[in-house]
Design a protein around this motif. Structure first.
Motif, PDB file in Angstrom:
ATOM      1  N   VAL A   4     -22.024   4.346  30.262  1.00  0.00           N
ATOM      2  CA  VAL A   4     -23.410   4.851  30.318  1.00  0.00           C
ATOM      3  C   VAL A   4     -23.880   5.416  29.328  1.00  0.00           C
ATOM      4  N   TYR A   5     -25.286   5.726  28.481  1.00  0.00           N
ATOM      5  CA  TYR A   5     -25.908   6.094  27.459  1.00  0.00           C
ATOM      6  C   TYR A   5     -26.883   7.034  27.786  1.00  0.00           C
ATOM      7  N   LEU A   6     -26.449   8.120  27.628  1.00  0.00           N
ATOM      8  CA  LEU A   6     -27.241   9.049  28.043  1.00  0.00           C
ATOM      9  C   LEU A   6     -28.072   9.815  26.473  1.00  0.00           C
ATOM     10  N   GLY A   7     -29.424  10.226  26.457  1.00  0.00           N
ATOM     11  CA  GLY A   7     -30.392  10.775  25.590  1.00  0.00           C
ATOM     12  C   GLY A   7     -30.049  11.935  26.068  1.00  0.00           C
ATOM     13  N   LEU A   8     -29.780  13.055  24.538  1.00  0.00           N
ATOM     14  CA  LEU A   8     -29.707  14.119  25.311  1.00  0.00           C
ATOM     15  C   LEU A   8     -31.688  15.493  23.967  1.00  0.00           C
ATOM     16  N   GLY A   9     -31.927  16.083  24.313  1.00  0.00           N
ATOM     17  CA  GLY A   9     -33.032  16.916  23.684  1.00  0.00           C
ATOM     18  C   GLY A   9     -32.896  18.447  24.563  1.00  0.00           C
ATOM     19  N   THR A  10     -33.234  19.045  23.260  1.00  0.00           N
ATOM     20  CA  THR A  10     -33.376  20.609  23.403  1.00  0.00           C
ATOM     21  C   THR A  10     -33.966  21.042  22.396  1.00  0.00           C
ATOM     22  N   ASN A  11     -35.473  21.382  21.974  1.00  0.00           N
ATOM     23  CA  ASN A  11     -36.066  22.583  21.037  1.00  0.00           C
ATOM     24  C   ASN A  11     -36.562  24.213  21.865  1.00  0.00           C
ATOM     25  N   LEU A  12     -35.696  24.336  22.125  1.00  0.00           N
ATOM     26  CA  LEU A  12     -34.967  26.275  22.628  1.00  0.00           C
ATOM     27  C   LEU A  12     -33.997  26.634  22.089  1.00  0.00           C
ATOM     28  N   GLY A  13     -34.151  28.173  21.252  1.00  0.00           N
ATOM     29  CA  GLY A  13     -32.632  28.606  20.816  1.00  0.00           C
ATOM     30  C   GLY A  13     -31.513  27.734  20.155  1.00  0.00           C
ATOM     31  N   ASP A  14     -30.518  27.882  20.341  1.00  0.00           N
ATOM     32  CA  ASP A  14     -29.578  27.381  19.281  1.00  0.00           C
ATOM     33  C   ASP A  14     -29.428  25.174  19.518  1.00  0.00           C
ATOM     34  N   ARG A  15     -30.302  24.681  19.011  1.00  0.00           N
ATOM     35  CA  ARG A  15     -30.439  23.538  19.409  1.00  0.00           C
ATOM     36  C   ARG A  15     -29.208  22.968  19.530  1.00  0.00           C
ATOM     37  N   HIS A  40     -30.302  14.521  15.568  1.00  0.00           N
ATOM     38  CA  HIS A  40     -31.923  14.625  14.920  1.00  0.00           C
ATOM     39  C   HIS A  40     -32.601  15.533  15.118  1.00  0.00           C
ATOM     40  N   GLU A  41     -32.992  16.231  13.600  1.00  0.00           N
ATOM     41  CA  GLU A  41     -34.205  17.202  13.971  1.00  0.00           C
ATOM     42  C   GLU A  41     -35.571  16.074  14.232  1.00  0.00           C
ATOM     43  N   THR A  42     -36.375  16.567  15.172  1.00  0.00           N
ATOM     44  CA  THR A  42     -37.842  15.750  15.470  1.00  0.00           C
ATOM     45  C   THR A  42     -38.677  16.249  15.838  1.00  0.00           C
ATOM     46  N   GLU A  43     -40.206  15.801  15.976  1.00  0.00           N
ATOM     47  CA  GLU A  43     -41.427  16.317  16.300  1.00  0.00           C
ATOM     48  C   GLU A  43     -41.248  16.127  18.054  1.00  0.00           C
ATOM     49  N   PRO A  44     -41.792  17.310  18.041  1.00  0.00           N
ATOM     50  CA  PRO A  44     -42.258  17.354  19.598  1.00  0.00           C
ATOM     51  C   PRO A  44     -43.444  16.097  20.058  1.00  0.00           C
ATOM     52  N   TRP A  45     -42.259  14.861  20.958  1.00  0.00           N
ATOM     53  CA  TRP A  45     -43.637  13.935  21.620  1.00  0.00           C
ATOM     54  C   TRP A  45     -44.293  13.953  22.964  1.00  0.00           C
ATOM     55  N   GLY A  46     -45.197  13.337  23.324  1.00  0.00           N
ATOM     56  CA  GLY A  46     -45.812  13.530  24.075  1.00  0.00           C
ATOM     57  C   GLY A  46     -46.463  15.513  24.559  1.00  0.00           C
ATOM     58  N   PHE A  47     -46.487  16.351  24.124  1.00  0.00           N
ATOM     59  CA  PHE A  47     -47.131  17.654  23.482  1.00  0.00           C
ATOM     60  C   PHE A  47     -46.755  18.538  22.875  1.00  0.00           C
ATOM     61  N   SER A  48     -47.687  19.451  22.253  1.00  0.00           N
ATOM     62  CA  SER A  48     -47.728  20.264  21.494  1.00  0.00           C
ATOM     63  C   SER A  48     -46.775  21.179  21.257  1.00  0.00           C
ATOM     64  N   SER A  49     -45.987  22.046  20.774  1.00  0.00           N
ATOM     65  CA  SER A  49     -44.617  23.476  20.024  1.00  0.00           C
ATOM     66  C   SER A  49     -44.684  22.845  18.699  1.00  0.00           C
TER      67      SER A  49
END
Length: 134
Positions: A4-15, A40-49
């Motif tokens: 299986v392949y999983l995608g992980l994302g976080t934008n709060l705290g110690d990423r 990888h550091e990325t821009e928020p997608w689908g909403f503003s933050s």
């Protein structure tokens, strides 16, 4: 065993720590982590933050069924402190998000479980790390 392949994302705290913790918990509760992409550091997608995301992808060898995998990844999200899941295109800041991208070569089309992930090809923040480990 299933790949299986999983995608992980976080934008709060110690990423970086959030991603490392999620990967450790996946190893403990889901199966053997075979490969991990770079972070990888990325821009928020689908909403503003104001908070940038950190994204990664992992390849795991697991015995879990697709449904059991979904339940396990959601339990890890809750264990790490995620209380609100995105729904109906409404996205939010999050401590961790774990998405099932690919499970062997099967297709699942259930209301709460779609494999392969239907939007992954539209998201560079998914495809770039996934491409590193495919």
């Amino acid at each position: 065993m299933h790949i299986v392949y999983l995608g992980l994302g976080t934008n709060l705290g110690d990423r970086r720590r959030n991603l490392a913790t999620a990967i450790r918990l996946l190893e403990e509760q889901v199966g053997t982590v075979v490969r991990t992409s770079q972070f990888h550091e990325t821009e928020p997608w689908g909403f503003s933050s104001a908070n940038m995301f950190m994204n990664a992808a992992v390849c795991i060898d697991t015995r879990l069924s697709p449904r059991a995998l979904l339940e396990a990844t959601q339990a890890i999200e809750r264990e790490m402190g995620r209380t609100v899941k995105s729904a109906d295109g409404q996205y939010h800041d999050r401590l961790i998000d774990i998405d099932i991208l690919i499970y062997d070569d099967i297709r699942v089309d259930e209301p709460d479980l779609k494999i392969p992930h239907p939007l992954m090809h539209e998201r560079e923040f998914v495809m770039r790390p996934l491409g590193e480990i495919l």
